[in-house]
Design a protein around this motif. Structure first.
Motif, PDB file in Angstrom:
ATOM      1  N   ARG A   1      -3.453   8.104   2.927  1.00 44.94           N
ATOM      2  CA  ARG A   1      -3.020   6.700   2.901  1.00 44.94           C
ATOM      3  C   ARG A   1      -2.614   6.241   4.292  1.00 44.94           C
ATOM      4  O   ARG A   1      -2.810   5.078   4.644  1.00 44.94           O
ATOM      5  N   VAL A   2      -2.026   7.152   5.066  1.00 46.27           N
ATOM      6  CA  VAL A   2      -1.644   6.793   6.438  1.00 46.27           C
ATOM      7  C   VAL A   2      -2.907   6.529   7.259  1.00 46.27           C
ATOM      8  O   VAL A   2      -3.003   5.550   8.007  1.00 46.27           O
TER       9      VAL A   2
ATOM     10  N   ALA B   1      -4.372   3.268   6.368  1.00 40.41           N
ATOM     11  CA  ALA B   1      -3.594   2.177   6.956  1.00 40.41           C
ATOM     12  C   ALA B   1      -4.026   1.936   8.407  1.00 40.41           C
ATOM     13  O   ALA B   1      -4.207   0.790   8.827  1.00 40.41           O
ATOM     14  N   VAL B   2      -4.232   3.028   9.160  1.00 36.73           N
ATOM     15  CA  VAL B   2      -4.670   2.872  10.548  1.00 36.73           C
ATOM     16  C   VAL B   2      -6.072   2.250  10.587  1.00 36.73           C
ATOM     17  O   VAL B   2      -6.335   1.317  11.360  1.00 36.73           O
TER      18      VAL B   2
ATOM     19  N   TRP C   1       4.263  10.092   1.768  1.00 35.78           N
ATOM     20  CA  TRP C   1       3.598   9.482   2.915  1.00 35.78           C
ATOM     21  C   TRP C   1       3.773   7.976   3.006  1.00 35.78           C
ATOM     22  O   TRP C   1       3.321   7.349   3.967  1.00 35.78           O
TER      23      TRP C   1
ATOM     24  N   ILE D   1      -5.948  -1.470   9.873  1.00 36.20           N
ATOM     25  CA  ILE D   1      -5.459  -2.270  10.996  1.00 36.20           C
ATOM     26  C   ILE D   1      -6.549  -2.427  12.053  1.00 36.20           C
ATOM     27  O   ILE D   1      -6.757  -3.514  12.603  1.00 36.20           O
TER      28      ILE D   1
ATOM     29  N   THR E   1       2.322   1.910  -3.699  1.00 36.79           N
ATOM     30  CA  THR E   1       1.469   1.956  -4.893  1.00 36.79           C
ATOM     31  C   THR E   1       1.140   3.383  -5.321  1.00 36.79           C
ATOM     32  O   THR E   1       0.697   3.589  -6.441  1.00 36.79           O
ATOM     33  N   GLU E   2       1.328   4.364  -4.439  1.00 39.06           N
ATOM     34  CA  GLU E   2       1.172   5.749  -4.894  1.00 39.06           C
ATOM     35  C   GLU E   2       2.577   6.330  -5.044  1.00 39.06           C
ATOM     36  O   GLU E   2       3.212   6.705  -4.059  1.00 39.06           O
TER      37      GLU E   2
ATOM     38  N   VAL F   1       2.985   2.948  10.325  1.00 40.61           N
ATOM     39  CA  VAL F   1       1.729   2.450  10.901  1.00 40.61           C
ATOM     40  C   VAL F   1       1.720   0.922  10.904  1.00 40.61           C
ATOM     41  O   VAL F   1       1.375   0.284  11.906  1.00 40.61           O
ATOM     42  N   ALA F   2       2.135   0.321   9.787  1.00 45.86           N
ATOM     43  CA  ALA F   2       2.164  -1.137   9.692  1.00 45.86           C
ATOM     44  C   ALA F   2       3.130  -1.735  10.714  1.00 45.86           C
ATOM     45  O   ALA F   2       2.843  -2.755  11.345  1.00 45.86           O
TER      46      ALA F   2
ATOM     47  N   PHE G   1       0.837  -1.204   0.000  1.00 43.39           N
ATOM     48  CA  PHE G   1       0.000   0.000   0.000  1.00 43.39           C
ATOM     49  C   PHE G   1       0.875   1.258   0.000  1.00 43.39           C
ATOM     50  O   PHE G   1       0.525   2.274  -0.591  1.00 43.39           O
TER      51      PHE G   1
ATOM     52  N   GLY H   1      -1.969  10.911  -0.588  1.00 37.35           N
ATOM     53  CA  GLY H   1      -1.096  11.603   0.355  1.00 37.35           C
ATOM     54  C   GLY H   1      -1.271  11.102   1.782  1.00 37.35           C
ATOM     55  O   GLY H   1      -1.275   9.899   2.018  1.00 37.35           O
ATOM     56  N   PRO H   2      -1.436  12.024   2.756  1.00 36.36           N
ATOM     57  CA  PRO H   2      -1.573  11.592   4.155  1.00 36.36           C
ATOM     58  C   PRO H   2      -2.795  10.698   4.375  1.00 36.36           C
ATOM     59  O   PRO H   2      -2.846   9.944   5.348  1.00 36.36           O
TER      60      PRO H   2
ATOM     61  N   ALA I   1       5.373   6.824   6.205  1.00 35.95           N
ATOM     62  CA  ALA I   1       4.489   6.837   7.378  1.00 35.95           C
ATOM     63  C   ALA I   1       3.517   5.655   7.350  1.00 35.95           C
ATOM     64  O   ALA I   1       3.127   5.144   8.401  1.00 35.95           O
ATOM     65  N   VAL I   2       3.132   5.214   6.141  1.00 33.34           N
ATOM     66  CA  VAL I   2       2.277   4.023   6.044  1.00 33.34           C
ATOM     67  C   VAL I   2       3.032   2.810   6.593  1.00 33.34           C
ATOM     68  O   VAL I   2       2.476   2.006   7.354  1.00 33.34           O
TER      69      VAL I   2
ATOM     70  N   THR J   1       4.166  10.189  -3.601  1.00 36.94           N
ATOM     71  CA  THR J   1       3.880  10.751  -2.294  1.00 36.94           C
ATOM     72  C   THR J   1       5.031  10.529  -1.315  1.00 36.94           C
ATOM     73  O   THR J   1       5.793   9.569  -1.430  1.00 36.94           O
TER      74      THR J   1
END
Lengths: 123, 140
Positions: free
Chosen positions: B21-22, B25-26, A95, B29, A89-90, A102-103, A86, B18-19, A98-99, A93
């Motif tokens: 996606r974060v 992701a949360v 971000w 989960i 795939t962009e 989170v994971a 995930f 952008g953000p 940061a993904v 960016t």
């Protein structure tokens, strides 16, 4: 599970989470470096899951919440590869890092829950 | 600063970029962990606390719908996300307040119990960020 390996996994997921944040702060898209990082942490998780699954399913260890334990075990190895996918795939960016963070945190929490459930069995 | 596309300010921006996606992701989960946990609870010890476990399952479904809504594009998915995140906020506030007032009567193991304290209060903060993000990207 193996106590020392759990500690190593905590440190590894923690470092990966930090690294993802750093990449986002730098404004850089996650590349080869973060793939390698995820790969290393994932390898540790797979080893840990294999050992734990063997001990629960064939090694005579009985846990009070075996079903929950096995689900967390699967979660612990699935979250990072999916998050990584995930994240990349962009392509334009910042971000993505940061993904991955989170994971990595999600994985760390899953491992922490695994350790708790394991400790409940007093082995 | 020149704006390459004059419409960019007016059209809604995708929530999954952008953000966002974060955030997704949360949500993913939480969708995974709440649903999996509820499934195990319902399968193994449903009789112990049916209300709490059904609530866990409901929360899991709300997170799944919110993830789908935020990860998609177009007005339909956006509306879905608004509804799911709204329900999520109401849910965490209602269940949080009920459990804070009367912990004895209410088994405390759902995602939303005590405003999500068991999950580092993320369940309380998440819908606020989600609503803000939906508003931020909605365009004019």
């Amino acid at each position: 599970m193996i106590g020392a390996l759990v500690i190593v996994v905590y440190v590894a997921t923690g470092l990966l989470a930090l690294y993802g944040l750093v990449r986002t702060a730098q404004g850089r898209h996650p590349g080869r470096d973060i793939r390698i990082g995820v790969g290393v942490v994932e390898a540790l998780l797979v080893v840990q899951a294999a050992i734990a699954a063997y001990r629960v399913l064939a090694g005579g260890v009985t846990l009070p919440e075996q079903g929950t334990f096995l689900i967390y075990l699967v979660v612990s190895i699935c979250v990072l590869p999916i998050g990584m996918q995930f994240a990349v795939t962009e392509p334009t960016t910042r971000w993505g890092g940061a993904v991955v963070t989170v994971a990595a945190i999600g994985t760390g929490v899953a491992v922490w829950r695994l350790a708790e459930l394991w400790a409940a069995a007093n082995v | 600063m020149s704006d390459p596309s004059p419409q960019a300010d007016h059209a809604p921006r995708p929530t999954s970029s952008g953000p966002g996606r974060v955030l997704i992701a949360v949500y993913a989960i939480f969708a995974l962990s709440a649903t999996a946990r509820a499934a195990v609870q319902i399968a193994t010890k449903f009789h112990e606390a049916p209300v709490a476990y059904l609530l866990s399952a409901f929360a899991g479904v709300v997170y799944i719908v919110a993830t789908i809504g935020l990860a998609g594009s177009g007005p339909g998915r956006r509306r879905l996300a608004w509804i799911a995140v709204g329900i999520e906020l109401v849910g965490v506030l209602a269940v949080g307040t009920l459990t804070a007032l009367d912990t004895a009567d209410f088994p405390s193991d759902t995602v939303w119990s005590l405003y999500g304290r068991g999950y580092g209060f993320v369940p309380l903060v998440l819908p606020l960020i989600g609503l803000w993000w939906l508003r931020h990207t909605r365009g004019r």
